[in-house]
Design an enzyme around this catalytic site. Sequence first.
Site, mmCIF file in Angstrom:
data_model
loop_
_atom_site.group_PDB
_atom_site.id
_atom_site.type_symbol
_atom_site.label_atom_id
_atom_site.label_comp_id
_atom_site.label_asym_id
_atom_site.label_seq_id
_atom_site.Cartn_x
_atom_site.Cartn_y
_atom_site.Cartn_z
ATOM 1 N N ASN A 1 0.800 -1.216 0.000
ATOM 2 C CA ASN A 1 0.000 0.000 0.000
ATOM 3 C C ASN A 1 0.841 1.278 0.000
ATOM 4 O O ASN A 1 0.398 2.305 -0.502
ATOM 5 C CB ASN A 1 -0.928 -0.012 1.220
ATOM 6 C CG ASN A 1 -1.511 1.344 1.531
ATOM 7 O OD1 ASN A 1 -2.354 1.856 0.790
ATOM 8 N ND2 ASN A 1 -1.047 1.964 2.609
ATOM 9 N N TYR B 1 4.452 9.367 -11.235
ATOM 10 C CA TYR B 1 3.468 8.601 -10.460
ATOM 11 C C TYR B 1 2.658 7.687 -11.381
ATOM 12 O O TYR B 1 2.511 6.486 -11.117
ATOM 13 C CB TYR B 1 2.542 9.551 -9.712
ATOM 14 C CG TYR B 1 1.463 8.854 -8.914
ATOM 15 C CD1 TYR B 1 1.725 8.340 -7.650
ATOM 16 C CD2 TYR B 1 0.164 8.724 -9.426
ATOM 17 C CE1 TYR B 1 0.734 7.713 -6.914
ATOM 18 C CE2 TYR B 1 -0.830 8.085 -8.699
ATOM 19 C CZ TYR B 1 -0.541 7.592 -7.441
ATOM 20 O OH TYR B 1 -1.527 6.957 -6.721
#
Length: 252
Positions: free
Chosen positions: A91, A160
């Site tokens: 995560n 990203y």
Amino acid sequence: MSLPLSGKKALITGSSHGVGLASAHLFAAQGADVVLHGNANMADADAAVQAIGPKALGAVQADLSQPGAGRDLYEKALHLASGQLDIIVNNAGIHWATPLDSSDAEWEANWAVTLQVNLMAVADICRAAIPEMVASGGGSIINIASRAGYRGEDRNHMAYGASKGALLSLTKTIARQWGSDGIYAYALAPGWIDTRMGPQHEEDRARAKAEIPIGDLAQPEEIAAMCAFLASGACRSATGSCIDINGASYVR
């Protein structure tokens, strides 16, 4: 009646806050023993261990921006779990802005760190986990990607988007290559989540909500719920898939 995750042990990265913290609480409530992870905010991770209680096996500190930190994190977590980790939830991630007009040094440094945290650390954790899972008869790997991995990201966050696109491919490869060994790999592709990585200022939040047909950001507990469902083994045939959790802001 046994709980869905009874007898399982999980490592959840980035679990001092947000989605990781919500997942740690839910996994423990559903019967799993959990190992948490934090970095600079270890006080929060340690507090979460205390709040969760006996189902929390401890918290590991690791700076995933450093090469090799993913494998070190896994090994320490495996030790806390007495040599058994059945579930990995990758995560932890970063969302750094790097505009085109950044200096060359800033551009290269930000891309390197983003790829290291969002992709290489995950790959290193998976590399360490797969042989252990094969030896123990299988396990589940859940990677938190992003809708940006499919649709791309805004002009200031190309690194990203690239890292999350690669993460999707990594997940599919693991599912295809180690499914026969009982290893199931899944990816989630959230949009905006109501965490500290999401928009904080009211104008930014309003702008984010305006692009989401259901009119609201996803809650960390929603992502955690899907992680827990996938980790339970209730739908093994979903291995290799990516679940969109973005309020229909991006529909494939």
